[in-house]
Design a protein around this motif. Structure first.
Motif, short mmCIF file in Angstrom:
data_model
loop_
_atom_site.label_atom_id
_atom_site.label_comp_id
_atom_site.label_asym_id
_atom_site.label_seq_id
_atom_site.Cartn_x
_atom_site.Cartn_y
_atom_site.Cartn_z
N UNK A 112 0.89 -1.13 0.04
CA UNK A 112 0.10 -0.07 0.04
C UNK A 112 0.82 1.12 -0.10
N UNK A 113 1.95 1.11 0.85
CA UNK A 113 2.91 2.35 0.76
C UNK A 113 3.47 2.23 -0.57
N UNK A 114 3.99 1.59 -1.23
CA UNK A 114 4.46 1.58 -2.68
C UNK A 114 3.52 2.17 -3.58
N UNK A 131 -0.13 17.41 4.68
CA UNK A 131 -0.04 16.06 5.21
C UNK A 131 -0.25 16.16 6.79
N UNK A 132 -1.22 15.10 7.09
CA UNK A 132 -1.31 15.08 8.58
C UNK A 132 -1.04 13.42 8.79
N UNK A 133 -0.11 13.11 9.56
CA UNK A 133 0.37 11.70 10.13
C UNK A 133 -0.03 11.59 11.71
N UNK A 134 -0.26 10.61 12.00
CA UNK A 134 -0.19 10.13 13.63
C UNK A 134 -0.11 8.89 13.87
N UNK A 135 0.68 8.39 14.87
CA UNK A 135 1.04 7.10 15.43
C UNK A 135 0.84 6.92 16.68
N UNK A 136 -0.43 6.62 17.20
CA UNK A 136 -0.91 6.51 18.61
C UNK A 136 -0.47 5.08 19.01
N UNK A 137 -0.10 5.17 20.15
CA UNK A 137 0.05 3.69 21.02
C UNK A 137 -0.24 3.75 22.45
N UNK A 138 -0.32 2.80 23.02
CA UNK A 138 -0.78 2.88 24.59
C UNK A 138 0.12 2.21 25.47
N UNK A 174 8.59 10.47 9.75
CA UNK A 174 9.49 11.38 8.87
C UNK A 174 9.90 10.67 7.82
N UNK A 175 9.88 9.31 7.76
CA UNK A 175 10.38 8.51 6.71
C UNK A 175 9.26 8.35 5.66
N UNK A 176 8.23 8.46 6.08
CA UNK A 176 6.73 8.47 5.18
C UNK A 176 6.83 9.48 4.44
N UNK A 177 7.14 10.63 4.97
CA UNK A 177 7.12 12.01 4.12
C UNK A 177 8.04 11.66 3.11
N UNK A 178 9.28 11.43 3.51
CA UNK A 178 10.55 11.54 2.35
C UNK A 178 10.29 10.60 1.44
N UNK A 179 9.75 9.31 1.91
CA UNK A 179 9.76 8.16 0.92
C UNK A 179 8.60 8.52 -0.18
N UNK A 180 7.33 9.27 0.38
CA UNK A 180 6.28 9.32 -0.47
C UNK A 180 6.46 10.58 -1.31
N UNK A 214 7.11 24.22 0.39
CA UNK A 214 6.23 24.95 1.12
C UNK A 214 5.22 24.01 1.58
N UNK A 215 5.16 22.66 1.48
CA UNK A 215 4.41 21.73 2.05
C UNK A 215 4.45 21.78 3.52
N UNK A 216 3.54 21.71 4.33
CA UNK A 216 3.44 21.60 5.64
C UNK A 216 2.90 20.23 6.24
N UNK A 217 3.49 19.48 7.24
CA UNK A 217 2.93 18.32 7.82
C UNK A 217 2.75 18.44 9.27
N UNK A 218 1.64 18.04 9.87
CA UNK A 218 1.40 17.92 11.10
C UNK A 218 1.61 16.48 11.59
#
Length: 231
Positions: A112-114, A131-138, A174-180, A214-218
């Motif tokens: 899916x990433x590819x 872009x908005x990215x989140x990675x929540x864990x408990x 950060x890897x996702x943004x650079x890779x995509x 100029x792209x911003x990511x949260x």
């Protein structure tokens, strides 16, 4: 997965019994089951072509720098090291050696990433502006059936120059943004907090990053979001 690598030697645990048992599980001859990475390096050129570093991040620098000094090709689990200072030192060592160094990010192998990267590169989604990215864990806020905190591995409960939660989770985002997108980050502003059961370390980060287009990511990543299991 691709059948191009074969595990021929290793150091799987400091505990001798567990080390040997792991070698048997992975089909590694007992004579190639080493008690330290120093002993493992000695087998280079005779028993293996590349060494994979899968230890906690705060132990990477010592192992990788020793490998580079001996001309050993290194495949390192992310994150590479715990600070910019260590990263620069490794870059200097790698430049002086004849060895190859790379870092793996497992999510880049997901189909899916590819597919998403292909869509971005083809322009099928238009210009990527936000872009908005989140990675929540408990993991740091969970309680066991007796109401006691679930204790993670010891190395996860110690912060260095970069908080461990950023090395563990933030590196993926950060890897996702650079890779995509192929874009490098230019500026970052962030807040860090400790909301879980272990107040001596940061477990939650919110940040905004700006990239050269100029792209911003949260970004939001945390180990203290109850109800979000890892995986």
């Amino acid at each position: 997965m691709d059948g191009l690598f074969k595990l021929t030697a290793g150091c799987f645990s400091r505990n001798r019994k567990e080390n040997i048992e792991s070698a048997h599980v992975y089909g590694v001859p007992e004579q190639n089951c080493c008690s330290s990475y120093e002993d493992l390096i000695k087998l280079h050129n005779t028993e293996f072509d590349a060494l994979i570093v899968l230890t906690p991040t705060n132990q990477h620098y010592a192992a990788i720098s020793s490998c580079l000094a001996h001309g050993v090709t290194v495949i390192s689990e992310k994150s590479l090291v715990t600070s910019l200072k260590e990263a620069k030192k490794l870059a200097e060592l790698q430049a002086k050696s004849n060895s190859y160094l790379c870092v793996t990010y497992n999510y880049t192998g997901y189909p899916m990433t590819r597919e998403l990267r292909a869509l971005v590169q083809q322009g099928a989604l238009g210009e990527v502006q936000q872009v908005m990215l989140e990675m929540p864990q408990e993991g740091f806020i969970r309680l066991d059936t007796n109401g006691n905190p679930v204790i993670p591995q010891k190395w996860r409960l110690s912060d260095s120059t970069v908080p461990t939660v950023s090395l563990d989770l933030g590196a993926h985002l950060q890897m996702f943004i650079e890779f995509l997108t192929g874009q490098d980050v230019q500026e970052v502003i962030a807040t860090t907090n400790s909301y879980g059961n272990f107040t001596e370390i940061d477990d939650s980060v919110s940040c905004i990053a700006r990239y050269h287009s100029g792209m911003t990511c949260h970004f939001w990543y945390t180990k203290a979001a109850l109800g979000y299991r890892n995986g």
